[in-house]
Design an enzyme around this catalytic site. Sequence first.
Site, PDB file in Angstrom:
ATOM      1  N   GLN A 519       0.837  -1.203   0.000  1.00 18.81           N
ATOM      2  CA  GLN A 519       0.000   0.000   0.000  1.00 18.81           C
ATOM      3  C   GLN A 519       0.873   1.255   0.000  1.00 18.81           C
ATOM      4  O   GLN A 519       1.586   1.506   0.982  1.00 18.81           O
ATOM      5  CB  GLN A 519      -0.873  -0.013   1.258  1.00 18.81           C
ATOM      6  CG  GLN A 519      -1.792   1.169   1.408  1.00 18.81           C
ATOM      7  CD  GLN A 519      -2.469   1.184   2.776  1.00 18.81           C
ATOM      8  OE1 GLN A 519      -1.842   0.854   3.776  1.00 18.81           O
ATOM      9  NE2 GLN A 519      -3.718   1.558   2.819  1.00 18.81           N
ATOM     10  N   GLY A 520       0.812   2.033  -1.051  1.00 19.92           N
ATOM     11  CA  GLY A 520       1.626   3.245  -1.142  1.00 19.92           C
ATOM     12  C   GLY A 520       0.817   4.496  -0.922  1.00 19.92           C
ATOM     13  O   GLY A 520       0.424   5.161  -1.888  1.00 19.92           O
ATOM     14  N   TYR A 521       0.551   4.811   0.332  1.00 19.74           N
ATOM     15  CA  TYR A 521      -0.186   6.037   0.652  1.00 19.74           C
ATOM     16  C   TYR A 521       0.771   7.058   1.303  1.00 19.74           C
ATOM     17  O   TYR A 521       0.953   8.149   0.821  1.00 19.74           O
ATOM     18  CB  TYR A 521      -1.330   5.768   1.638  1.00 19.74           C
ATOM     19  CG  TYR A 521      -2.540   5.024   1.094  1.00 19.74           C
ATOM     20  CD1 TYR A 521      -2.566   4.480  -0.174  1.00 19.74           C
ATOM     21  CD2 TYR A 521      -3.684   4.868   1.886  1.00 19.74           C
ATOM     22  CE1 TYR A 521      -3.685   3.791  -0.648  1.00 19.74           C
ATOM     23  CE2 TYR A 521      -4.805   4.190   1.429  1.00 19.74           C
ATOM     24  CZ  TYR A 521      -4.795   3.641   0.158  1.00 19.74           C
ATOM     25  OH  TYR A 521      -5.894   2.976  -0.296  1.00 19.74           O
ATOM     26  N   SER A 522       1.384   6.668   2.449  1.00 23.12           N
ATOM     27  CA  SER A 522       2.141   7.641   3.250  1.00 23.12           C
ATOM     28  C   SER A 522       3.407   8.111   2.531  1.00 23.12           C
ATOM     29  O   SER A 522       4.020   7.373   1.769  1.00 23.12           O
ATOM     30  CB  SER A 522       2.563   7.010   4.583  1.00 23.12           C
ATOM     31  OG  SER A 522       1.455   6.493   5.243  1.00 23.12           O
ATOM     32  N   GLU A 637     -11.051  -1.995   7.245  1.00 27.55           N
ATOM     33  CA  GLU A 637      -9.699  -2.093   7.795  1.00 27.55           C
ATOM     34  C   GLU A 637      -9.755  -1.894   9.313  1.00 27.55           C
ATOM     35  O   GLU A 637      -9.132  -2.613  10.073  1.00 27.55           O
ATOM     36  CB  GLU A 637      -8.806  -1.045   7.141  1.00 27.55           C
ATOM     37  CG  GLU A 637      -7.335  -1.290   7.440  1.00 27.55           C
ATOM     38  CD  GLU A 637      -6.435  -0.186   6.913  1.00 27.55           C
ATOM     39  OE1 GLU A 637      -6.923   0.858   6.484  1.00 27.55           O
ATOM     40  OE2 GLU A 637      -5.203  -0.405   6.966  1.00 27.55           O
ATOM     41  N   SER A 761      -3.793   7.173  12.817  1.00 27.63           N
ATOM     42  CA  SER A 761      -3.394   7.165  14.236  1.00 27.63           C
ATOM     43  C   SER A 761      -4.625   7.340  15.143  1.00 27.63           C
ATOM     44  O   SER A 761      -5.661   7.839  14.698  1.00 27.63           O
ATOM     45  CB  SER A 761      -2.394   8.283  14.516  1.00 27.63           C
ATOM     46  OG  SER A 761      -3.088   9.507  14.619  1.00 27.63           O
ATOM     47  N   ASN A 762      -4.485   6.937  16.389  1.00 33.88           N
ATOM     48  CA  ASN A 762      -5.635   7.010  17.293  1.00 33.88           C
ATOM     49  C   ASN A 762      -6.090   8.449  17.536  1.00 33.88           C
ATOM     50  O   ASN A 762      -7.272   8.692  17.779  1.00 33.88           O
ATOM     51  CB  ASN A 762      -5.307   6.303  18.613  1.00 33.88           C
ATOM     52  CG  ASN A 762      -5.294   4.801  18.433  1.00 33.88           C
ATOM     53  OD1 ASN A 762      -5.336   4.307  17.302  1.00 33.88           O
ATOM     54  ND2 ASN A 762      -5.254   4.067  19.532  1.00 33.88           N
ATOM     55  N   GLU A 763      -5.140   9.374  17.463  1.00 34.34           N
ATOM     56  CA  GLU A 763      -5.544  10.780  17.624  1.00 34.34           C
ATOM     57  C   GLU A 763      -6.442  11.193  16.451  1.00 34.34           C
ATOM     58  O   GLU A 763      -7.454  11.874  16.631  1.00 34.34           O
ATOM     59  CB  GLU A 763      -4.303  11.695  17.690  1.00 34.34           C
ATOM     60  CG  GLU A 763      -3.501  11.582  18.980  1.00 34.34           C
ATOM     61  CD  GLU A 763      -2.671  10.309  19.071  1.00 34.34           C
ATOM     62  OE1 GLU A 763      -2.415   9.676  18.020  1.00 34.34           O
ATOM     63  OE2 GLU A 763      -2.269   9.922  20.192  1.00 34.34           O
TER      64      GLU A 763
END
Length: 779
Positions: A519-522, A637, A761-763
């Site tokens: 997966q190439g997102y970030s 997901e 992230s959870n935030e």
Amino acid sequence: MSMAMDTIPTAAAANDDDTLNLLRDSAQDFCARALERGRLRGLRGATPPFERARWRDMAELGWLGVMRDEARGGLGVGLRGAAVLARALGTVAAPEPLVETAVAAMRLLDACAASDALRAGIADGERVVVVAPGAIDGDPFATVAATQTSRSPRLRGVLDAVPLGADADAWLVAARLDGVPAWTLVEAGAAGVTVEARPLADGSRDARLVLDDCVATLVLHGEAARDAHDAARASAVLCASAYQVGLAETLLTMTLDYVGTRRQFGQAIGSFQVLQHRLVDAYLALRLADAVVTECCATLDGGARGAAATRAASRAGHRSAESLAAIAREAVQLHGAIGYTDECDVGLFVNRALVIGARYGRADAHLARYAEAITIAPPATRSGEADTSLADLEPPGGDWNALDNETFRQVIRQWHAANYPAELGKLRRRVRWAECRQWYARLYQRGFAAPGWPTRHGGMGLAPDKLLIFIEERERLGVVRTPDQGIIMVGPLLMQHGSAEQQAHYLPKALSGEHIWCQGYSEPNAGSDLASLRTSAVRDGDEFVINGQKIWTTMAQDANQMFCLVRTDPEAKPQAGISFVLIDFATPGITVRPIRNIAGDEEFCEVFFDDVRVPCNNLVGKLNDGWTIAKALLGFERFFIGSPKQCRNALARAAELAVARGLDADPVCASRYARFALDVESLEALYTSFADQIRRGEMPGADISLLKIFASETFARLSEFILDTGGAGAAQLDGVDTQAGAVDALFPYYNARPAPIYGGSNEIQRNIIAKAVLRLPSA
Ligand SMILES: Cc1cc2nc3c(=O)[nH]c(=O)nc-3n(C[C@H](O)[C@H](O)[C@H](O)COP(=O)(O)OP(=O)(O)OC[C@H]3O[C@@H](n4cnc5c(N)ncnc54)[C@H](O)[C@@H]3O)c2cc1C
């Protein structure tokens, strides 16, 4: 009712039982119409401290007979129905004693055949009868002694904190009659009873009953009396838990309303992120309590008795009391000084919470009871020959959904037991493709590679309930995750958004394992703010020319394909100029460089693109529409990341180490273990509530992120508990020495670190829930 109260989704909002749904609707309607909060101040100090007229209304609605079956004129809705009513009453902090009489006393009287008239009196609303045990945490029969004279027992002793006290018509008093447990009925006003009223925090009263040679009627005698007590107590605690959930829901909705309107520093205080995150945590606490109470009521309705019922009550009692305490704390705090005043309704609910907590047990009391009943023990290893008679069963007409669920479960369980290479599960890191490709080939040949895909694409075509069974069975066995992005991400995405040619080309190769996807997102400067990604794709004839860099790409070193977000319109708004493309790693200009994680393993990579020419046919969906496509995948997901599997395994690891190192007898360790066991069970209940939604064919909403938050944060805390149980050897790479061999304490710790970061992230998840579910204002 406030706006927010109408809009916060709760697990109990709907389920597949129409009778309960109808009961819930009518209870909410009655509470909103007849039990508005305004009356509560007027009832403080009143005798009785509830409205007789409303009590009669409830009797007419059949609520006071909620625990009786239909043949006896009851509602026949079981404990789940009683909990629905109690929860609704909690939302308006109603002081009417439904739990004390219609649940606790009625359940106790269920055990005695001769009490029909008394039960009918309770159900009609004519008689308010409450249970008066000697102690809620100790022996209930310890404080009153009874002696039998002629036909009636005479009682001597003292009972503290008797609910309703002088406002009850009669008390069911626990006593020891000639040394044997007994239940007796004492009428209000009987000779020899002194009632010392004790004013309570919410304006009602309970009482100390002093019994001095008081004449009573014997209701139940012998061991049956103890069983009846345990059953009544478990039912009452569960309904009181449901009531607490109702109190918590209203406290939260009042607070959400307030922070949406109160302005400071020129903006609504609900726009401050620190408050938003705290409110999301309060909402999570509410949803956990809701899920646990619902599950535990179903457990009792399903026939659980004795220790199983007590354990269910402790679980629900603990979770609801703890959640309510946390939400009450936030409700006062986020209202500021006004929250501390008697004028504000928050106080009415907080005071009611104090009374219910004292009466039915605060969180620690339930934790202690739960801890007493469990032993720290790793799950038993399976021994002996596994049954494999169904492992190779083919479904009728190739349709797995045609099998009944239990047969299907056995097929999956038995085939995996016979075919899964157990050594894969012993790896202390993510499995590499070279290590698991043979296993994958076996799955593929059996037709088990793509359980969720439709059969026309080579999948199993499982309906939601079968798919969950498939997942559960693999998790039970601890089957490792093979590189599965092609199956769970790319495949479903192409089926929805891909062209016919793309489907024909890519789907069979993803299924067979010929294509391994990443997966190439970030990107280095686009993490949480993914929409700021800069890897560019510029059209040149029939090709895109791609330049830029991706990072944190899981297992890219094993992949030969990437699904990728690229910027195709640098002028558009960030999210509008992004496209979704498929890139073959065999294309010139791609460099993959593995990155070591803190455990020393190469788990993810940087991927560089230098004039990489990709055919325009590899664009999925429309140009510049990649953001919408990528977002569609996230709900599922988060459901998978929220699975309780990792936490369950971590708890087992902690137990293994604690037992091996003799810490299971240590009270601090035992108490921490019990706490974690409760958290894991709560996670399972929350997971089940979302799974039920999926089973009903509904798409989970943005609230699914709660699962990811609680699963990953519980796992993170558990992994530290494992280090604690590992002691001085916890940092050894080759494990902690125990008599049973080396036990690894480190891997769960490393494994737990990124869980609150990846998958959003959870935030960021908290930001999403704050906006999309709690509808808190923007800055
Ligand atoms: C093990 C692992 C595997 C991964 N696999 C992949 C993969 O296969 N493919 C892929 O594309 N990516 C992958 N990622 C990347 C992952 O999606 C990102 O790490 C994640 O989105 C966070 O981005 P970041 O690391 O740049 O952190 P940042 O966005 O820089 O965040 C740093 C901290 O600031 C907080 N923060 C940032 N913005 C806000 C805000 N608005 N409000 C409050 N807090 C904020 C974050 O929560 C975090 O705690 C993986 C990450 C890990 C750890």
